[in-house]
Design a protein around this motif. Structure first.
Motif, PDB file in Angstrom:
ATOM      1  N   GLY A  94      -1.595 -17.373  43.851  1.00 27.36           N
ATOM      2  CA  GLY A  94      -0.880 -17.978  44.971  1.00 27.36           C
ATOM      3  C   GLY A  94      -1.737 -18.983  45.722  1.00 27.36           C
ATOM      4  O   GLY A  94      -1.251 -20.026  46.161  1.00 27.36           O
ATOM      5  N   ALA A  95      -3.028 -18.678  45.875  1.00 29.96           N
ATOM      6  CA  ALA A  95      -3.931 -19.606  46.557  1.00 29.96           C
ATOM      7  C   ALA A  95      -4.076 -20.903  45.775  1.00 29.96           C
ATOM      8  O   ALA A  95      -4.094 -21.999  46.353  1.00 29.96           O
ATOM      9  CB  ALA A  95      -5.297 -18.954  46.758  1.00 29.96           C
ATOM     10  N   ILE A  96      -4.188 -20.804  44.445  1.00 30.53           N
ATOM     11  CA  ILE A  96      -4.277 -22.018  43.620  1.00 30.53           C
ATOM     12  C   ILE A  96      -2.995 -22.825  43.748  1.00 30.53           C
ATOM     13  O   ILE A  96      -3.022 -24.054  43.905  1.00 30.53           O
ATOM     14  CB  ILE A  96      -4.534 -21.643  42.149  1.00 30.53           C
ATOM     15  N   PHE A  97      -1.837 -22.149  43.700  1.00 36.60           N
ATOM     16  CA  PHE A  97      -0.542 -22.832  43.787  1.00 36.60           C
ATOM     17  C   PHE A  97      -0.393 -23.595  45.096  1.00 36.60           C
ATOM     18  O   PHE A  97       0.050 -24.744  45.118  1.00 36.60           O
ATOM     19  CB  PHE A  97       0.579 -21.806  43.642  1.00 36.60           C
ATOM     20  N   ALA A  98      -0.763 -22.955  46.207  1.00 38.98           N
ATOM     21  CA  ALA A  98      -0.510 -23.555  47.513  1.00 38.98           C
ATOM     22  C   ALA A  98      -1.631 -24.483  47.978  1.00 38.98           C
ATOM     23  O   ALA A  98      -1.357 -25.505  48.602  1.00 38.98           O
ATOM     24  CB  ALA A  98      -0.296 -22.447  48.554  1.00 38.98           C
ATOM     25  N   ALA A  99      -2.875 -24.137  47.693  1.00 37.14           N
ATOM     26  CA  ALA A  99      -3.998 -24.932  48.203  1.00 37.14           C
ATOM     27  C   ALA A  99      -4.446 -26.019  47.245  1.00 37.14           C
ATOM     28  O   ALA A  99      -4.921 -27.072  47.677  1.00 37.14           O
ATOM     29  CB  ALA A  99      -5.186 -24.017  48.527  1.00 37.14           C
TER      30      ALA A  99
END
Length: 387
Positions: free
Chosen positions: A74-79
């Motif tokens: 999720g962090a890779i997707f959003a950030a």
């Protein structure tokens, strides 16, 4: 609003790079021992009851541990949206194999003991071994490919094109250095899983875990050293011709990248980062010593330190790059050129500051409640709820 202005785009980019590292390391430290213990299943457990003991050390905690993997994605997707798009596209088949393994794991937990048939249980045991060893191996292969560079390029309108082809998205990743990284990753998590089993079991299972875990630690030490030598003499690094603006637009094509030199040059530019590989070697060596000397809690603790050091050394060595391109270096993604907007990173940071401590507190409480060894008497008790 004051906090938003204080946290510049550059600072937020660095914070999210650190958060991503924390999440990935957290996944390796928690779900890593689940994968390692599963990979060790046929080696440390010889009877059905012993296998049930090993399975019940993982069963109550694997779901919570896997949350770190979901948070990392999720962090890779959003950030870092470009990193998410290109890596999940380029590594699609490998990711499909990993996700299949992770999906089959809970199925094996639930169905293994539904029948008394030894062949039935043996098949599900093999599934558990696959679900542990395969992700551990392929995650390391992916790290090796990141350091080698991946064949992709960006069009002028920033459309990503992966050049590996359908089968290249899996078999093209199996390059010699990447395979070495995969072996180190697998051995590292086997060592970690052995430390977990030493802590959670007793008798013959713990003794076998010490044996195989100490052997895995030696493989880690040799493989990690060999990977460092290989990086120094046989693998070209990536570097910017002129450093990109830390607060500039997220456009990789705006900056020129050259492919050449050594990744280890980073240690001359930032000598302090040598602490990471030192921690990797020290933690692994001490884990080997603790496994051999009879420690119970110390093998797991030292293996955590070794894993922390080795994973950190990768991120610090290639910084600021996230995913270099070995066919079109100017398309390479970095911390400064592949993030979401300033506003998005700030809002995400506020949410993370609220919810991440809650997750960590809940995880700590669960481990406190489940503290103690899993015994054969517990798993054979007809009134227990064991697997």
């Amino acid at each position: 609003m004051i906090l938003h202005e204080f946290l510049s785009f550059e600072v937020l980019r660095l914070i999210w790079w650190l958060i991503l590292g924390v999440l990935l390391i957290g996944f390796a430290l928690t779900d890593g021992f689940d994968m390692g213990a599963a990979a060790l299943l046929p080696f440390v457990a010889k009877t059905d009851t012993e296998r049930r003991v090993v399975i019940n050390t993982m069963g109550p905690v694997w779901e919570g541990n896997q949350v770190w993997f979901i948070l990392g994605g999720g962090a890779i997707f959003a950030a870092f949206p470009p990193l998410y798009a290109i890596s999940f596209s380029g590594f699609y088949l490998a990711m499909f194999v990993i996700l299949s393994a992770l999906i089959f794991r809970p199925v094996a937990f639930k169905f293994r003991s539904k029948r008394e048939d030894p062949k039935w249980r043996s098949r599900w045991d093999n599934v558990l071994v696959f679900s542990g060893a395969t992700p551990a191996l392929l995650f390391g292969v992916a790290v090796g490919n990141v350091m080698l560079g991946v064949p992709f390029h960006l069009t002028p309108d920033l459309h990503a094109i992966y050049e590996g082809g359908a089968f290249g998205k899996l078999f093209g990743l199996l390059r010699p250095f990447a395979i070495l990284c995969g072996v180190v990753s697998l051995a590292m998590l086997v060592m970690h899983g052995a430390g977990w089993l030493v802590l959670k079991t007793e008798g013959a299972i713990a003794a076998r875990a010490r044996l195989y875990g100490s052997r895995a630690a030696l493989v880690v030490l040799a493989g990690y050293a060999l990977a460092g030598i290989w990086l120094a003499v046989g693998i070209d690094s990536f570097a910017y011709v002129t450093p990109p603006a830390p607060d500039g637009p997220s456009n990789p094509l705006a900056w020129q990248v050259v492919h050449g030199g050594s990744w280890l040059a980073a240690y001359g530019e930032r000598p302090w980062i040598v602490i990471a590989p030192l921690l990797g070697f020290i933690g692994t060596a001490m884990a080997w010593r603790a496994l051999r000397s009879g420690g119970e809690l110390s093998p797991l603790g030292w293996s955590k330190l070794g894993i922390f050091g080795m994973i950190s050394s990768v991120g610090l060595t290639i910084f600021p790059f996230l995913l270099p391109s070995n066919t079109h270096p100017d398309s390479s993604l970095s911390v400064w050129t592949a993030t979401s907007s300033h506003q998005t990173l700030f809002v995400m940071l506020v949410a993370t500051a609220i919810f991440l401590p809650m997750i960590m507190a809940y995880t700590a409480w669960v481990y406190k409640v489940l503290w103690g060894k899993v015994t054969e008497d517990q798993v054979t008790d007809p009134d227990s709820h064991s697997y």
